[in-house]
Design a protein around this motif. Structure first.
Motif, PDB file in Angstrom:
ATOM      1  N   ASN A 115       0.949  -1.385  -0.018  1.00  0.00           N
ATOM      2  CA  ASN A 115       0.081   0.084   0.022  1.00  0.00           C
ATOM      3  C   ASN A 115       0.761   1.307   0.111  1.00  0.00           C
ATOM      4  O   ASN A 115       0.601   2.165  -0.882  1.00  0.00           O
ATOM      5  N   LEU A 116       1.836   1.370   0.512  1.00  0.00           N
ATOM      6  CA  LEU A 116       2.793   2.339   0.786  1.00  0.00           C
ATOM      7  C   LEU A 116       3.467   2.623  -0.318  1.00  0.00           C
ATOM      8  O   LEU A 116       3.767   3.849  -0.882  1.00  0.00           O
ATOM      9  N   ARG A 117       3.946   1.600  -0.932  1.00  0.00           N
ATOM     10  CA  ARG A 117       4.769   1.865  -2.390  1.00  0.00           C
ATOM     11  C   ARG A 117       3.498   2.411  -3.311  1.00  0.00           C
ATOM     12  O   ARG A 117       4.099   3.394  -4.102  1.00  0.00           O
ATOM     13  N   LYS A 118       2.566   1.949  -3.274  1.00  0.00           N
ATOM     14  CA  LYS A 118       1.371   2.421  -4.209  1.00  0.00           C
ATOM     15  C   LYS A 118       1.063   4.014  -3.856  1.00  0.00           C
ATOM     16  O   LYS A 118       0.774   4.516  -4.877  1.00  0.00           O
ATOM     17  N   LEU A 119       1.330   4.418  -2.837  1.00  0.00           N
ATOM     18  CA  LEU A 119       1.036   5.961  -2.250  1.00  0.00           C
ATOM     19  C   LEU A 119       2.337   6.696  -2.744  1.00  0.00           C
ATOM     20  O   LEU A 119       2.091   7.799  -2.344  1.00  0.00           O
ATOM     21  N   GLY A 120       3.472   6.064  -3.134  1.00  0.00           N
ATOM     22  CA  GLY A 120       4.550   7.004  -3.389  1.00  0.00           C
ATOM     23  C   GLY A 120       5.702   7.004  -2.442  1.00  0.00           C
ATOM     24  O   GLY A 120       6.591   7.814  -2.553  1.00  0.00           O
ATOM     25  N   PHE A 121       5.607   6.299  -1.404  1.00  0.00           N
ATOM     26  CA  PHE A 121       6.626   6.065  -0.323  1.00  0.00           C
ATOM     27  C   PHE A 121       7.652   5.383  -0.721  1.00  0.00           C
ATOM     28  O   PHE A 121       7.715   4.205  -1.212  1.00  0.00           O
ATOM     29  N   SER A 122       9.032   5.647  -0.177  1.00  0.00           N
ATOM     30  CA  SER A 122       9.961   4.861  -0.140  1.00  0.00           C
ATOM     31  C   SER A 122      10.047   3.859   1.084  1.00  0.00           C
ATOM     32  O   SER A 122       9.946   4.397   2.052  1.00  0.00           O
TER      33      SER A 122
ATOM     34  N   MET B 156      -7.522  -3.336   6.989  1.00  0.00           N
ATOM     35  CA  MET B 156      -8.179  -2.173   7.617  1.00  0.00           C
ATOM     36  C   MET B 156      -7.210  -1.296   8.349  1.00  0.00           C
ATOM     37  O   MET B 156      -7.060   0.117   8.330  1.00  0.00           O
ATOM     38  N   GLN B 157      -6.414  -1.781   9.053  1.00  0.00           N
ATOM     39  CA  GLN B 157      -5.419  -0.791   9.801  1.00  0.00           C
ATOM     40  C   GLN B 157      -4.438  -0.345   8.733  1.00  0.00           C
ATOM     41  O   GLN B 157      -3.888   1.210   8.881  1.00  0.00           O
ATOM     42  N   GLY B 158      -4.104  -1.119   7.965  1.00  0.00           N
ATOM     43  CA  GLY B 158      -2.974  -0.671   6.951  1.00  0.00           C
ATOM     44  C   GLY B 158      -3.401   0.579   5.943  1.00  0.00           C
ATOM     45  O   GLY B 158      -2.682   1.516   5.682  1.00  0.00           O
ATOM     46  N   HIS B 159      -4.578   0.465   5.652  1.00  0.00           N
ATOM     47  CA  HIS B 159      -5.185   1.366   4.763  1.00  0.00           C
ATOM     48  C   HIS B 159      -5.393   2.844   5.613  1.00  0.00           C
ATOM     49  O   HIS B 159      -4.850   3.814   5.190  1.00  0.00           O
ATOM     50  N   TRP B 160      -5.759   2.742   6.947  1.00  0.00           N
ATOM     51  CA  TRP B 160      -5.866   3.937   7.638  1.00  0.00           C
ATOM     52  C   TRP B 160      -4.228   4.546   7.890  1.00  0.00           C
ATOM     53  O   TRP B 160      -4.290   5.794   7.821  1.00  0.00           O
ATOM     54  N   VAL B 161      -3.257   3.679   8.308  1.00  0.00           N
ATOM     55  CA  VAL B 161      -1.750   4.155   8.330  1.00  0.00           C
ATOM     56  C   VAL B 161      -1.329   4.871   7.123  1.00  0.00           C
ATOM     57  O   VAL B 161      -0.806   5.793   7.206  1.00  0.00           O
ATOM     58  N   GLY B 162      -1.791   4.231   6.211  1.00  0.00           N
ATOM     59  CA  GLY B 162      -1.411   4.708   4.583  1.00  0.00           C
ATOM     60  C   GLY B 162      -1.852   6.145   4.447  1.00  0.00           C
ATOM     61  O   GLY B 162      -1.219   7.208   3.777  1.00  0.00           O
ATOM     62  N   ASN B 163      -3.115   6.264   4.569  1.00  0.00           N
ATOM     63  CA  ASN B 163      -3.871   7.594   4.687  1.00  0.00           C
ATOM     64  C   ASN B 163      -3.105   8.535   5.554  1.00  0.00           C
ATOM     65  O   ASN B 163      -3.096   9.766   5.112  1.00  0.00           O
ATOM     66  N   CYS B 164      -2.765   8.375   6.959  1.00  0.00           N
ATOM     67  CA  CYS B 164      -2.423   8.902   7.591  1.00  0.00           C
ATOM     68  C   CYS B 164      -1.012   9.617   7.290  1.00  0.00           C
ATOM     69  O   CYS B 164      -0.725  10.968   7.318  1.00  0.00           O
ATOM     70  N   LEU B 165      -0.157   8.637   6.837  1.00  0.00           N
ATOM     71  CA  LEU B 165       1.119   9.176   6.383  1.00  0.00           C
ATOM     72  C   LEU B 165       1.150   9.921   5.289  1.00  0.00           C
ATOM     73  O   LEU B 165       1.846  10.881   5.014  1.00  0.00           O
ATOM     74  N   ALA B 166       0.083   9.894   4.366  1.00  0.00           N
ATOM     75  CA  ALA B 166      -0.035  10.636   3.112  1.00  0.00           C
ATOM     76  C   ALA B 166      -0.575  12.030   3.369  1.00  0.00           C
ATOM     77  O   ALA B 166      -0.275  13.195   2.932  1.00  0.00           O
ATOM     78  N   TYR B 167      -1.255  12.200   4.426  1.00  0.00           N
ATOM     79  CA  TYR B 167      -1.755  13.180   5.105  1.00  0.00           C
ATOM     80  C   TYR B 167      -0.555  14.005   5.533  1.00  0.00           C
ATOM     81  O   TYR B 167      -0.492  15.407   5.322  1.00  0.00           O
ATOM     82  N   MET B 168       0.054  13.572   6.371  1.00  0.00           N
ATOM     83  CA  MET B 168       1.555  14.110   6.981  1.00  0.00           C
ATOM     84  C   MET B 168       2.346  14.624   5.899  1.00  0.00           C
ATOM     85  O   MET B 168       2.701  15.763   5.921  1.00  0.00           O
ATOM     86  N   ARG B 169       2.577  13.865   4.753  1.00  0.00           N
ATOM     87  CA  ARG B 169       3.206  14.470   3.641  1.00  0.00           C
ATOM     88  C   ARG B 169       2.532  15.535   2.804  1.00  0.00           C
ATOM     89  O   ARG B 169       3.143  16.458   2.663  1.00  0.00           O
ATOM     90  N   ASP B 170       1.373  15.376   2.633  1.00  0.00           N
ATOM     91  CA  ASP B 170       0.609  16.444   2.146  1.00  0.00           C
ATOM     92  C   ASP B 170       0.535  17.630   2.952  1.00  0.00           C
ATOM     93  O   ASP B 170       0.622  18.981   2.181  1.00  0.00           O
TER      94      ASP B 170
END
Length: 558
Positions: free
Chosen positions: A22-29, A468-482
């Protein structure tokens, strides 16, 4: 800022695999570090005899349709033909064994190309937050041919996916160091096969792994002695082959099935019966119990009347039905009373219910015995056996420790994780766990935990929970980045609110009346507390949505 990666993921089970994907898909290293030689998490280490999942196809997997399309849950076995020739066969089965789980993780690796971002044989030993550089310094012991080599890597965030059963528990038996025979904990079983033929074997513990080992080796060994602390209210697995039409139905309707999983209490394809045990007639009650028991699997536990896990009288009726069914399978009345006592030691279903295949029938063999260690404790080990309190010594070639885990928190606290003030998380949690939403802990910024304490870890199916948890964490990290946020952690008030809520929900049923790893009672000195969120899948998701939709309410960030 000196970083090797945006995110370091610890552990290669369901949680870690989904995070990496999921995090790779969101563009994180991202880099995942896994202590085993392959993916699988507990399903890499679980190679003891009979290791098998207790959640049926198609539920126990990551709920991603693309993974299910071209994969068959199969089991290899040998069958005698009418000509008495052993033929190797492959069949699709209801409850996959360990080899099938390993194949599934290899399948995920192939479909998603995971291994290029994974370091195997790499155990994370320490994580330290650097508040000046706003990063985590992560130490990893990598196994090399000439021994372990320690490296250090740096990331803005870490995600701990060590699972709820990755730290085995070894009871401090007197003289255990004197024993000279073979001894293995089920969680550290040798990857190569061990022959049980003509061996005198002791199995200590009758939890899930103990049940599986016992029923698998009983016919092969010379002698088997089971040391039981608490009876296991195990249910018939019913691990039959899946017809081709059933598999076709799963394939064609998997998106709808995923939707169903998301609506039930525990992520299964069935839920508690809407009726009440105490309002049903004796005939209605007996009919439902019989139907659920016959279906096999966990239906009798998680498909029964909801008040069975809340009302003592209803619970006693369920236990009486289970005891009657179990006693009918055990010839020796003394063994039957040990394995399924007249007076239940705890309410039915308030410990993890295991699934079995001829477990109780194994005790019909004269070479298989059971010792109730609450009445007759293990006194000490000798160089070649075990002595119990009654003075009897039994000699063994192999001792199997099915003694469980420092569950839920142990996988996290076994790593030396130090936060803003340098305090190890093991010390901070020593008098009670503190998290928010079971995924973040104050003083440990930019750290998230998957499948850990105060989450629905043992009460929701693994794959669903990981997503469920992974999706939430990915969104949180994307929110932080944005938003340009460099540091996030829960507030003290949010932690206290969540802990109180977990405790409150944990006391709503009969679970808190039972000593179990759900509450940390299996580990001496561990505080009794609700280590899981027991409110169910839907309630937990509502908390996640409320935080996310309100700019991560309950967190402070900079």
């Amino acid at each position: 800022m000196e970083l090797d990666y945006d995110v370091i993921v610890v552990g290669g089970g369901f949680g870690g695999v989904y995070q990496l994907y999921n995090l790779r898909k969101l563009g994180f290293s991202v880099r995942l570090f896994e202590a085993g030689a392959k993916l699988g998490g507990i399903w890499y280490w679980n190679c003891y005899p009979g290791a098998r999942v207790d959640t049926e196809v198609p539920v126990y997997q990551l709920p991603e349709a693309e993974l299910f399309e071209d994969f068959k849950w199969q089991q290899k076995y040998v069958r005698a033909t009418p000509r008495h020739v052993n033929v190797k066969l492959t069949a699709s089965i209801r409850y996959p064994g360990r080899d099938a789980l390993r194949e599934y993780f290899e399948h995920m690796d192939k479909v998603w190309g995971l291994s290029k971002d994974i370091s195997y044989n790499s155990r994370v030993t320490a994580c330290e937050w650097d508040n000046d550089k706003l990063r985590w310094n992560v130490k990893i012991a990598q196994m090399q041919l000439n021994g372990p080599t320690e490296i250090e890597r740096h990331s803005k965030s870490i995600i701990v996916c060590t699972g709820f059963a990755s730290r085995p528990y070894f009871p401090p038996y007197n003289g255990i160091e004197k024993y000279k025979g073979m001894m293995y904990h089920t969680s550290a079983w040798p990857q190569e096969n061990i022959s049980m033929k003509d061996k005198r074997v002791a199995v200590i513990g009758t939890g899930a792994s103990g049940v599986q080992v016992i029923q698998t080796i009983a016919t092969e060994v010379k002698q088997l002695t089971v040391y039981q602390r608490t009876p296991n209210y195990a249910l018939p697995m019913g691990n039959n082959e899946l017809p081709a039409e059933r598999l076709k139905y799963y394939k064609e309707n998997y998106p709808e099935l995923m939707g169903k999983m998301n609506t039930t209490f525990a992520g299964f394809l069935y839920d508690f019966n809407p009726g009440e045990c105490m309002k049903a007639t004796p005939e209605e009650r007996e009919a439902l119990f019989e139907e659920l028991y016959t279906k096999g699997g966990l239906h009798f536990w998680l498909g029964t009347y909801a008040d069975v896990l809340k009302n003592k009288e209803a619970n006693a009726m369920a236990y009486e039905f289970w005891k009657k069914k179990t006693h009918a399978r055990i010839k020796d009345k003394k063994k039957a009373e040990i394995l399924a006592p007249e007076v239940p030691p705890h309410p039915y279903g308030t410990k993890r219910v295991s699934l079995e295949q001829n477990y109780f029938e194994a005790f019909n063999d004269e070479k298989v015995d059971v010792v109730p260690v609450k009445d007759n404790p293990i006194s000490n080990f000798t160089s070649d056996g075990i002595i119990t309190a009654d003075g009897e010594e039994r000699k063994f070639d192999l001792v199997v420790l099915a003694t469980g885990f420092d569950a839920i928190t142990g996988g996290v606290t076994q790593i030396n994780i130090r936060g803003e003030d340098g305090m190890p998380i093991k010390e901070r949690w020593s008098e009670g766990t503190r998290t928010y939403l079971g995924m973040a802990s104050r003083n440990y910024p930019n750290m998230f935990i998957i499948y850990g304490p105060q989450a629905p870890t043992a009460f929701v199916t693994g794959g669903l929970n990981a997503k469920m948890q992974g999706h939430w964490v990915g969104n949180c990290l994307a929110y932080m980045r944005d938003k340009g946020i460099s540091k996030i952690q829960p507030t003290a008030d949010a932690e206290e609110t969540w802990r109180s809520h977990c405790e409150e929900v944990g006391k709503m049923g009969l679970f808190s009346e039972t000593e179990s790893w759900y509450f940390g009672n299996n580990i001496p000195g561990k505080p009794k507390e609700a280590l899981n969120y027991m409110g169910g899948n839907q309630a937990y998701k509502s908390w996640l949505r409320d935080s996310e939709e309100n700019d991560y309410k309950g967190f402070e960030y900079q």
